[in-house]
Motif scaffolding. Structure first.
Motif, short mmCIF file in Angstrom:
data_model
loop_
_atom_site.label_atom_id
_atom_site.label_comp_id
_atom_site.label_asym_id
_atom_site.label_seq_id
_atom_site.Cartn_x
_atom_site.Cartn_y
_atom_site.Cartn_z
N ALA A 47 0.83 -1.21 0.00
CA ALA A 47 0.00 0.00 0.00
C ALA A 47 0.86 1.26 0.00
N GLU A 48 1.88 1.30 0.85
CA GLU A 48 2.72 2.50 0.92
C GLU A 48 3.60 2.66 -0.31
N GLU A 49 3.97 1.54 -0.94
CA GLU A 49 4.78 1.63 -2.15
C GLU A 49 3.97 2.17 -3.32
N ILE A 50 2.66 1.99 -3.27
CA ILE A 50 1.77 2.57 -4.29
C ILE A 50 1.48 4.03 -3.97
N ALA A 51 1.24 4.33 -2.70
CA ALA A 51 0.74 5.65 -2.31
C ALA A 51 1.82 6.70 -2.13
N THR A 52 3.07 6.30 -1.89
CA THR A 52 4.13 7.26 -1.59
C THR A 52 4.81 7.73 -2.87
N MET A 61 0.11 -2.41 -11.86
CA MET A 61 0.16 -3.69 -11.16
C MET A 61 -0.51 -4.78 -11.98
N ILE A 62 0.00 -5.99 -11.82
CA ILE A 62 -0.60 -7.17 -12.42
C ILE A 62 -0.94 -8.14 -11.30
N THR A 63 -2.18 -8.60 -11.25
CA THR A 63 -2.55 -9.65 -10.29
C THR A 63 -2.95 -10.90 -11.07
N ALA A 64 -2.70 -12.05 -10.48
CA ALA A 64 -3.00 -13.32 -11.15
C ALA A 64 -3.69 -14.25 -10.16
N GLY A 65 -5.00 -14.35 -10.27
CA GLY A 65 -5.75 -15.27 -9.43
C GLY A 65 -5.66 -14.96 -7.95
N GLY A 66 -5.33 -13.73 -7.60
CA GLY A 66 -5.21 -13.35 -6.20
C GLY A 66 -6.25 -12.31 -5.83
N ASN A 67 -6.42 -12.13 -4.54
CA ASN A 67 -7.39 -11.15 -4.05
C ASN A 67 -6.80 -10.40 -2.86
N PRO A 68 -5.74 -9.61 -3.09
CA PRO A 68 -5.06 -8.95 -1.98
C PRO A 68 -5.92 -7.98 -1.18
N VAL A 69 -7.00 -7.48 -1.78
CA VAL A 69 -7.88 -6.58 -1.02
C VAL A 69 -8.53 -7.32 0.15
N LEU A 78 -4.74 -0.76 1.63
CA LEU A 78 -4.39 -1.21 0.28
C LEU A 78 -5.49 -0.84 -0.70
N GLU A 79 -6.74 -0.98 -0.29
CA GLU A 79 -7.85 -0.63 -1.17
C GLU A 79 -7.78 0.84 -1.58
N ASP A 80 -7.51 1.72 -0.62
CA ASP A 80 -7.38 3.14 -0.94
C ASP A 80 -6.22 3.39 -1.89
N ALA A 81 -5.11 2.69 -1.67
CA ALA A 81 -3.93 2.90 -2.52
C ALA A 81 -4.19 2.44 -3.95
N ASN A 96 -13.82 -9.52 -8.71
CA ASN A 96 -13.91 -9.60 -7.26
C ASN A 96 -13.46 -8.30 -6.60
N GLU A 97 -13.19 -8.37 -5.30
CA GLU A 97 -12.86 -7.17 -4.53
C GLU A 97 -11.59 -6.50 -5.03
N THR A 98 -10.69 -7.26 -5.63
CA THR A 98 -9.44 -6.71 -6.16
C THR A 98 -9.55 -6.38 -7.64
N THR A 99 -10.05 -7.30 -8.44
CA THR A 99 -10.06 -7.11 -9.89
C THR A 99 -11.01 -6.00 -10.34
N ARG A 100 -11.90 -5.55 -9.47
CA ARG A 100 -12.79 -4.43 -9.85
C ARG A 100 -11.99 -3.16 -10.12
N TYR A 101 -10.74 -3.11 -9.67
CA TYR A 101 -9.90 -1.94 -9.93
C TYR A 101 -9.08 -2.10 -11.22
N ALA A 102 -9.16 -3.25 -11.86
CA ALA A 102 -8.36 -3.51 -13.05
C ALA A 102 -8.91 -2.76 -14.26
N ASP A 103 -8.00 -2.28 -15.10
CA ASP A 103 -8.39 -1.70 -16.38
C ASP A 103 -8.71 -2.80 -17.39
N VAL A 104 -8.01 -3.93 -17.25
CA VAL A 104 -8.21 -5.07 -18.15
C VAL A 104 -8.25 -6.34 -17.31
#
Length: 418
Positions: A47-52, A61-69, A78-81, A96-104
């Motif tokens: 989260a801080e590496e994204i927000a700072t 970012m690329i996620t693969a079958g994960g749901n870090p949120v 992390l959700e805010d970041a 899902n809760e994470t992929t809803r932020y994906a552009d693709v």
């Protein structure tokens, strides 16, 4: 007694009985300087590496079958970041809760439309076995295989353009792997050159993950070594045994499987010994008024993606706060009623469940729930939303040596909802 994986691995390749050992700190996170371990940085710093702002800030970012949120400490941060990311790709079957932020979102084929060979758990098995599963159903030609999706992304990331052919990246990756194997004197290749090894692999018609697996099997501990061992295995050999192959019981493998610098089992490395005073001090930093929160995983709901499958989540609710009846009486909560669980970073409300299976002063919430966020399309999961226990985990609490997140033993208070 240790397994000998059919596809090989760190304990079967290279010089026997010695190596570089376990190393950490080859790099450090940008903001809080936590160490790298096994090529990875602590997810607690994401989260801080994204927000700072600043050089090296994560902007894509690329996620693969994960749901870090749902699965990382202090998930609200992390959700805010993630809202500030400039670009995001998700390889996933769910919105899902994470992929809803994906552009693709790039959905891979069904598990039944692709082959499978277990590379992970054969390294922990209680017997030396291997099994290759061919696809049950034929994949639609318009649907790229999972390995094609990842290799296309890799090619684009390397500047090869959006039109890059995954097969080109596949060949490049395979050649690099063949090169590393040819440098390893322990890998059997029957005196062949790298080009000849490649020719034999290509002759099978396999591509992508299957072709790479064929190379691993043939140069592994039971492999045919491209003709060196007439009774050895290959991918074709595995296909001829659809129910798997039993290579026999585990055997003693010490010290030959060790890859430590000393060639011994290093029980007291200097880094751990140096950390003992801090550990001892931390054991006295306990608030007797608080409880300790631990997680749990049910057989049918190990991870968040399983909650969207009706047959796995049906039955009585599993997302409950398990608490010993004596603790429940002390803090004033009753079974079947809502209680508030509060940590340093957040709070959630969950239904109380009495159990004598948990010791006093300890409470438990299961992992992976909290499916009540907007913007998702997980209808089954939303009907049994539960609560996200990682709202309570503290992103500042990490093992100082490895940077591993503290996901259990979270100090909390529990109280009845008024």
């Amino acid at each position: 007694m240790f397994p000998t994986p059919a596809a090989g691995g760190p304990t079967t390749r290279g010089a026997k009985g010695s190596g570089k050992g376990f190393q950490i700190g080859r790099g450090y996170s940008r903001v809080r300087k936590f160490p790298e371990a096994l090529g990875e940085y602590p997810v607690s710093v994401l989260a801080e590496e994204i927000a700072t702002p600043g050089e090296g800030q994560i902007k894509a970012m690329i996620t693969a079958g994960g749901n870090p949120v749902l699965s990382t400490p202090n998930t609200l941060a992390l959700e805010d970041a993630m809202k500030s990311l400039e670009f995001m790709i998700s390889v996933d079957i769910y919105l899902n809760e994470t992929t809803r932020y994906a552009d693709v979102i790039l959905p891979p084929p069904s598990h039944l439309e692709r082959s499978h060979f277990d590379l992970v758990f054969t390294g922990f098995s209680i017997r030396n076995v291997a099994n290759y599963s061919e696809p049950v159903f034929e994949r639609d030609p318009s649907q790229p295989d999972e390995w094609e999706i990842f290799l296309k992304i890799a090619g684009i990331a390397q500047g090869m353009g959006a039109g890059v052919d995954p097969a080109v990246v596949d060949d490049f990756t395979l050649d690099a792997f063949i090169g590393s194997i040819m440098k390893d004197s322990s890998s059997p290749t029957n005196g062949l050159t790298a080009e000849q090894v490649r020719e034999q692999l290509d002759a099978t018609g396999a591509r992508g993950a299957d072709r790479m697996l064929d190379l691993m099997l043939r140069t592994g501990p039971y492999g045919d070594g491209f003709g060196e061992n007439a009774n050895g295995i290959s991918l074709q050999h595995m296909k001829q045994h659809p129910h798997g192959i039993d290579f026999g019981p585990l055997e003693p493998r010490l010290p030959e499987m060790l890859r430590t610098v000393s060639g011994k089992v290093e029980l007291a490395p200097p880094a751990l010994l140096a950390d003992l005073p801090r550990l001892e001090q931390s054991m006295h930093e306990v608030d007797d008024e608080q409880l300790v929160l631990v997680g749990r995983r049910h057989l049918r709901s190990n991870n968040s993606w399983m909650h969207n499958i009706e047959v796995l989540v049906k039955g009585k609710p599993r997302c409950t706060l398990q608490i010993h009846p004596n603790d429940a009486a002390r803090v004033g909560v009753k079974e079947g009623e809502q209680a508030r669980i509060t940590s340093r970073v957040g709070h959630v409300d969950a239904v109380v469940e009495y159990t004598f299976d948990i010791r006093e002063r300890v409470v438990s919430l299961p992992h992976g729930w909290g499916h009540d966020m907007s913007g998702t399309q997980m209808n089954v999961a939303a009907q049994r939303a539960g609560v996200n226990s990682n709202v309570l985990t503290d992103h500042n609490e990490m093992d100082p040596l490895s940077g591993n997140s503290v996901m259990n033993g979270i100090p909390v208070t529990v109280s009845a909802l008024v």
